[in-house]
Design an enzyme around this catalytic site. Structure first.
Site, short mmCIF file in Angstrom:
data_model
loop_
_atom_site.label_atom_id
_atom_site.label_comp_id
_atom_site.label_asym_id
_atom_site.label_seq_id
_atom_site.Cartn_x
_atom_site.Cartn_y
_atom_site.Cartn_z
N ASP A 49 48.97 11.50 -44.50
CA ASP A 49 47.87 12.09 -43.75
C ASP A 49 47.52 11.19 -42.56
OD1 ASP A 49 45.63 14.18 -43.75
OD2 ASP A 49 44.52 12.30 -43.66
N ASP A 106 44.80 10.50 -41.18
CA ASP A 106 43.62 9.66 -41.36
C ASP A 106 43.89 8.41 -42.20
OD1 ASP A 106 42.07 11.23 -39.75
OD2 ASP A 106 41.21 12.40 -41.38
N ASP A 134 32.79 4.10 -35.85
CA ASP A 134 32.89 3.59 -34.48
C ASP A 134 34.08 4.18 -33.72
OD1 ASP A 134 30.71 1.99 -35.08
OD2 ASP A 134 31.97 0.29 -35.67
N ALA A 135 35.03 4.76 -34.43
CA ALA A 135 36.24 5.27 -33.80
C ALA A 135 35.98 6.66 -33.21
CB ALA A 135 37.38 5.36 -34.82
N CYS A 187 47.58 21.60 -37.91
CA CYS A 187 46.98 22.91 -37.66
C CYS A 187 46.26 22.82 -36.32
CB CYS A 187 46.00 23.27 -38.78
SG CYS A 187 45.07 24.77 -38.41
N HIS A 196 44.27 24.98 -35.03
CA HIS A 196 43.09 25.85 -34.98
C HIS A 196 41.81 25.09 -35.30
CE1 HIS A 196 46.64 28.35 -36.04
NE2 HIS A 196 46.24 28.91 -34.92
N CYS A 243 41.62 29.31 -40.91
CA CYS A 243 43.08 29.27 -40.93
C CYS A 243 43.58 28.77 -42.29
CB CYS A 243 43.56 28.33 -39.83
SG CYS A 243 45.34 28.16 -39.79
N CYS A 259 46.08 27.05 -42.97
CA CYS A 259 46.73 25.74 -42.96
C CYS A 259 45.75 24.59 -42.72
CB CYS A 259 47.89 25.70 -41.96
SG CYS A 259 47.50 26.07 -40.26
N ARG A 260 44.48 24.90 -42.61
CA ARG A 260 43.46 23.85 -42.48
C ARG A 260 42.97 23.44 -43.86
NH1 ARG A 260 41.22 22.19 -37.82
NH2 ARG A 260 39.47 21.30 -38.92
N ASP A 266 41.09 9.13 -50.56
CA ASP A 266 40.70 9.39 -51.94
C ASP A 266 39.58 10.42 -52.08
OD1 ASP A 266 38.51 7.90 -51.11
OD2 ASP A 266 38.66 6.42 -52.71
#
Length: 172
Positions: A7, A9, A17-18, A86, A88, A94, A96-97, A124
């Site tokens: 993933d 993320d 902060d990002a 995805c 969208h 959607c 696929c989200r 997690d």
């Protein structure tokens, strides 16, 4: 080459902060991708970074982010074989989200994968984990370990990669 789905993320800094349209790697994540590449693993990255606003603008930012990610992984000695997402927005419903598993199921179909054998490294908690579980992937979790999850949980992508590589070594 055995695939590993990671993933987005898990690779990028997702702290408060990002900025969501910027890409800064988590410490050690690029080196972990390089280790997977050297171990002859195909690295497939997934994500749903289009959160709100104009989808065309978001897609342009996403393309730049993916280019930076691929180049940074290459500079670290790794290779990202595909970045799948995805495009969208969150209000499109959607399939696929995440938390829906459509993107992961599509990857399995296109890559001819048996998902129960494919490691999926995700956070997690959150919708990506739910999508991975629903799709039947073998989830490895990155986070605090403060969950009741039955899946193995790791503090870094590097430690999850080490776990996978140790498994492979022990299977030989």
């Amino acid at each position: 080459m055995q695939p590993v789905i990671v993933d987005l993320d898990v690779i990028r800094d997702t702290s408060r902060d990002a900025a969501p349209d910027q890409w800064n790697p988590r410490p050690g994540s690029l080196e972990a991708i390089a280790r997977l590449s050297r171990a002859d693993r195909r690295v497939l990255v997934t994500g749903t970074p289009v959160r709100d606003g104009d989808p065309a603008t978001a897609l342009d930012r996403l393309t730049r982010l993916h280019n930076r990610l691929s180049q940074a992984a290459s500079n670290a000695g790794g290779q990202i074989d595909a970045i799948l997402f995805c495009p969208h927005g969150p209000d499109t419903n959607c399939p696929c989200r995440p938390p829906r598993p459509g993107l992961l199921l599509d990857i399995a179909l296109r890559q001819q994968l048996r998902l129960e054998l494919v490691p999926y490294i995700t956070l997690d908690q959150g919708p990506a984990l739910e999508a991975g579980r629903t799709a039947g992937l073998r989830c490895l979790l990155l986070g605090t370990g403060n969950t009741d999850a039955a899946e193995p949980c790791f503090s870094s992508l590097d430690s999850a990669v080490q776990y996978l590589l140790d498994e492979t070594d022990n299977a030989d």
